[in-house]
Design an enzyme around this catalytic site. Sequence first.
Site, mmCIF file in Angstrom:
data_model
loop_
_atom_site.group_PDB
_atom_site.id
_atom_site.type_symbol
_atom_site.label_atom_id
_atom_site.label_comp_id
_atom_site.label_asym_id
_atom_site.label_seq_id
_atom_site.Cartn_x
_atom_site.Cartn_y
_atom_site.Cartn_z
ATOM 1 N N GLY A 52 0.845 -1.188 0.000
ATOM 2 C CA GLY A 52 0.000 0.000 0.000
ATOM 3 C C GLY A 52 0.881 1.239 0.000
ATOM 4 N N GLY A 105 -0.097 -5.003 0.662
ATOM 5 C CA GLY A 105 -1.346 -4.682 -0.038
ATOM 6 C C GLY A 105 -1.501 -5.368 -1.386
ATOM 7 N N GLU A 128 5.361 -6.536 6.923
ATOM 8 C CA GLU A 128 4.936 -5.353 7.689
ATOM 9 C C GLU A 128 5.662 -5.156 9.011
ATOM 10 O OE1 GLU A 128 2.903 -7.415 6.097
ATOM 11 O OE2 GLU A 128 1.582 -6.204 4.832
ATOM 12 N N ASP A 136 -2.183 -6.971 6.819
ATOM 13 C CA ASP A 136 -3.612 -6.663 6.732
ATOM 14 C C ASP A 136 -4.122 -7.110 5.355
ATOM 15 O OD1 ASP A 136 -2.387 -4.536 5.375
ATOM 16 O OD2 ASP A 136 -3.958 -3.113 5.953
HETATM 17 C C1 QUE Z 1 7.512 -3.497 4.708
HETATM 18 C C2 QUE Z 1 6.296 -3.121 4.200
HETATM 19 C C3 QUE Z 1 6.202 -2.323 3.064
HETATM 20 C C4 QUE Z 1 7.388 -1.931 2.431
HETATM 21 C C5 QUE Z 1 8.606 -2.315 2.932
HETATM 22 C C6 QUE Z 1 8.648 -3.091 4.066
HETATM 23 C C7 QUE Z 1 4.948 -1.894 2.513
HETATM 24 C C8 QUE Z 1 4.971 -1.060 1.363
HETATM 25 C C9 QUE Z 1 6.193 -0.701 0.779
HETATM 26 C C10 QUE Z 1 6.335 0.163 -0.369
HETATM 27 C C11 QUE Z 1 7.268 -0.136 -1.348
HETATM 28 C C12 QUE Z 1 7.458 0.716 -2.424
HETATM 29 C C13 QUE Z 1 6.728 1.875 -2.520
HETATM 30 C C14 QUE Z 1 5.785 2.185 -1.531
HETATM 31 C C15 QUE Z 1 5.613 1.332 -0.467
HETATM 32 O O1 QUE Z 1 7.352 -1.148 1.312
HETATM 33 O O2 QUE Z 1 3.866 -2.247 3.039
HETATM 34 O O3 QUE Z 1 5.083 3.316 -1.649
HETATM 35 O O4 QUE Z 1 6.909 2.756 -3.574
HETATM 36 O O5 QUE Z 1 3.810 -0.618 0.846
HETATM 37 O O6 QUE Z 1 9.849 -3.485 4.582
HETATM 38 O O7 QUE Z 1 5.161 -3.517 4.816
#
Ligand code: QUE
Length: 339
Positions: A52, A105, A128, A136
């Site tokens: 997400g 997500g 997460e 989630d």
């Molecule tokens: C753990 C996570 C997430 C993560 C890295 C983690 C996560 C998530 C993102 C993410 C990755 C690239 C993006 C962004 C979000 O990284 O839930 O906007 O461009 O969305 O170690 O839970």
Amino acid sequence: LEVTLDRPKALNAITIEMIDEIIFQLDRLQQEDHLVGMVLLGGGGKAFSAGGDVRAVYDDGHQNPHLAPSDQTAQFFLREYQMNLALHRSEKPVVSLVDGIVMGGGVGLSFHGARAVVTENALFAMPEVAIGFVPDVGGTYALSHCPGKLGLLLGVTGARLKGREILDAQLVHGFIQSEHLDVLREKLSRATSPENVLEITDAHIDRERREFPDLSVIDQACQGSMNDMAEALKNSEHPFLQRAYAGLTRGSPLACHVVHKQLTSGLGQNLIDALRLEYRLVVRMLRKKDFYEGVHAVLVDRSHQPEWLYPSISDVPESELSDILEPIDLPDWDPDKRY
Ligand code: QUE
């Protein structure tokens, strides 16, 4: 009806606009007789979806976690879960073709449809705990389908699986070599009915699952409390468990305990109960320092060392956990409401 997630620079991390569009297309799918199914794809070649848009959630709450979630952030999660359930409930099949990173997500977008298919390039995790958060988007439900205690291990440590391992973990319906995706897509574009979408998909995927390797070793290490599990993983000489332990040591100790409670609560057996529980946990976690520490370290400033609320697994007091599954001061997520 083909829908491509197209935010490749952010590894197709899901925004509220993408959620709205998928809900809109799912509504169309139910209503329009000429549409027989939906195919979901990740654009850009690298990811299906990395999660997400937690950066936006961070921006919204980091200055005053006590006031989290903002209306906007609450809406993001409520509507995302509405979408997760709509994918699961769709009368016509939703087929997700996962040819790259699928985490957080992204899992909620792909694994709840009628068919989730992975290629040799698929890389799965519910990571997460690394950002002081919890699985989630129905992750409680998805992980509950893994054999033995594998789902608990994956959720608590954020350990990764790749390619066919994801099928062996019983998280998806099938496997296909990426070189055969174009043929499958072409055939699906000419499907004549919802049943025909499933027939075509099933004719092109390998649904044969192998036994997940060393499941007895995993089950042995994942017995008892979070503290017991941390100790057992620490002492394990098994390479997969050693990697899992490394994930545990990088994660928020508070989040690890919360995920342990979440995944041993028995509330993962159905998607609605899972999403309702997850919304409570997410709201609670967004009020804690660890989410902002974690996102800062992982997505904002990669040199930042997170200063967790509790320094290690054994420091988390029972008082933080005793009421964690209980209702919050906001209304529960409602499966029949349109957010
Ligand atoms: C753990 C996570 C997430 C993560 C890295 C983690 C996560 C998530 C993102 C993410 C990755 C690239 C993006 C962004 C979000 O990284 O839930 O906007 O461009 O969305 O170690 O839970």
